[in-house]
Design a protein around this motif. Structure first.
Motif, PDB file in Angstrom:
ATOM      1  N   ALA A  93       0.604  -0.818  -0.004  1.00  0.00           N
ATOM      2  CA  ALA A  93       0.318   0.013   0.292  1.00  0.00           C
ATOM      3  C   ALA A  93       0.909   1.021  -0.020  1.00  0.00           C
ATOM      4  O   ALA A  93       0.732   2.746  -0.666  1.00  0.00           O
ATOM      5  N   TRP A  94       1.913   1.402   0.591  1.00  0.00           N
ATOM      6  CA  TRP A  94       2.778   2.596   0.808  1.00  0.00           C
ATOM      7  C   TRP A  94       3.521   2.753  -0.837  1.00  0.00           C
ATOM      8  O   TRP A  94       4.059   3.885  -1.002  1.00  0.00           O
ATOM      9  N   ARG A  95       4.149   1.198  -1.364  1.00  0.00           N
ATOM     10  CA  ARG A  95       4.683   1.904  -1.977  1.00  0.00           C
ATOM     11  C   ARG A  95       3.464   2.781  -3.516  1.00  0.00           C
ATOM     12  O   ARG A  95       4.614   3.327  -4.110  1.00  0.00           O
ATOM     13  N   THR A  96       2.283   1.975  -3.113  1.00  0.00           N
ATOM     14  CA  THR A  96       1.624   2.442  -4.971  1.00  0.00           C
ATOM     15  C   THR A  96       1.192   4.103  -3.987  1.00  0.00           C
ATOM     16  O   THR A  96       0.792   4.622  -5.332  1.00  0.00           O
ATOM     17  N   THR A  97       1.674   4.522  -3.464  1.00  0.00           N
ATOM     18  CA  THR A  97       1.754   5.988  -2.369  1.00  0.00           C
ATOM     19  C   THR A  97       2.730   6.636  -3.569  1.00  0.00           C
ATOM     20  O   THR A  97       3.417   7.719  -3.393  1.00  0.00           O
ATOM     21  N   GLY A  98       3.964   5.999  -4.150  1.00  0.00           N
ATOM     22  CA  GLY A  98       5.349   6.527  -4.235  1.00  0.00           C
ATOM     23  C   GLY A  98       6.550   6.919  -3.261  1.00  0.00           C
ATOM     24  O   GLY A  98       7.573   7.512  -3.448  1.00  0.00           O
ATOM     25  N   GLY A  99       5.656   6.048  -2.397  1.00  0.00           N
ATOM     26  CA  GLY A  99       6.631   6.505  -1.216  1.00  0.00           C
ATOM     27  C   GLY A  99       8.292   5.949  -1.026  1.00  0.00           C
ATOM     28  O   GLY A  99       9.047   5.981  -0.451  1.00  0.00           O
ATOM     29  N   SER A 100       8.040   4.933  -1.419  1.00  0.00           N
ATOM     30  CA  SER A 100       8.736   3.598  -2.047  1.00  0.00           C
ATOM     31  C   SER A 100       9.588   3.429  -3.023  1.00  0.00           C
ATOM     32  O   SER A 100       9.333   3.779  -4.139  1.00  0.00           O
ATOM     33  N   SER A 101      11.316   3.133  -2.645  1.00  0.00           N
ATOM     34  CA  SER A 101      11.645   3.433  -4.517  1.00  0.00           C
ATOM     35  C   SER A 101      11.950   1.450  -4.143  1.00  0.00           C
ATOM     36  O   SER A 101      12.138   1.018  -3.121  1.00  0.00           O
ATOM     37  N   PRO A 102      12.428   0.998  -5.885  1.00  0.00           N
ATOM     38  CA  PRO A 102      12.587  -0.149  -5.587  1.00  0.00           C
ATOM     39  C   PRO A 102      13.690  -1.253  -4.066  1.00  0.00           C
ATOM     40  O   PRO A 102      14.647  -0.421  -3.986  1.00  0.00           O
ATOM     41  N   MET A 103      13.696  -2.177  -3.627  1.00  0.00           N
ATOM     42  CA  MET A 103      14.553  -2.384  -2.783  1.00  0.00           C
ATOM     43  C   MET A 103      15.340  -2.992  -4.233  1.00  0.00           C
ATOM     44  O   MET A 103      15.635  -3.489  -4.761  1.00  0.00           O
TER      45      MET A 103
END
Length: 204
Positions: A194-204
């Motif tokens: 859910a967090w990644r869908t907001t753009g908060g995370s770059s790929p690991m």
């Protein structure tokens, strides 16, 4: 006098299945990002409490002016990490600290500005100030990030288990700063998705 920052980063991330502290946001690990926030907010000193994956987390913050404190009882819960940090702060080296600002690295919506608001409302560390956000039933909940004055430290140093500073923060004398999205943290793979869908995370 200064206000110390404490970053709780000792957990084992059992529900997530991998160390949440090492997830990436904007190109850096969450633990580095959260430690930088404490430094940028003006906290001094900044302590990072490590436990599970201690060596990896130390490496992740090794470029910062922070002190890592090991919690050998981390499996007993958050309370032991708070106790370990406050016990370390009772050292004579930190006698100039008037309060502690406690935060964690799995609340990705926390900002430097929010931490600064907590510090400002604490009146140079003399007042207890909690973040306030909606609980599961929609009612207000007080939690971390929170600033606790030195008078609270004996109680913090005696904490055990996973309750943290909840009882102190519920006290009627605790001031609050609103953090509307503070209920969201990264505990499970679905939280991370859910967090990644907001753009908060770059790929690991």
């Amino acid at each position: 006098m200064s206000i110390a920052g404490v970053l709780l980063a000792a957990g084992g991330s059992r529900r997530l299945g991998s160390p949440k502290q090492l997830l990436k946001t904007y190109g850096v690990t969450l633990v580095e990002h959260a430690a930088r926030q404490l430094l940028d907010a003006g906290c001094s000193p900044v302590l990072v409490v490590v436990g599970a994956h201690a060596d990896e987390i130390r490496d992740a913050v090794s470029m910062l002016s922070v002190t890592c404190v090991e919690n050998v009882r981390w499996e007993r819960g958050m309370g032991t990490s708070i106790a370990a940090a406050v016990t370390a702060l009772n050292d004579v080296r930190f006698a100039h600290t008037s309060a502690v600002l406690i935060t964690t690295c799995d609340m990705p919506t926390v900002t430097v500005e929010h931490l600064q608001s907590l510090l400002a409302m604490s009146q140079q560390g003399t007042q207890r100030v909690a973040s306030e956000y909606p609980g599961p039933d929609g009612g207000p909940v007080r939690g971390i990030p929170a600033t606790l004055p030195r008078v609270d430290w004996p109680a913090l140093a005696a904490l055990d288990g996973d309750l943290g500073a909840r009882a102190l923060l519920r006290d009627s004398g605790t001031l609050t700063v609103s953090l509307p999205s503070g209920h969201f943290d990264l505990d499970t793979p679905s939280d991370v998705a859910a967090w990644r869908t907001t753009g908060g995370s770059s790929p690991m």
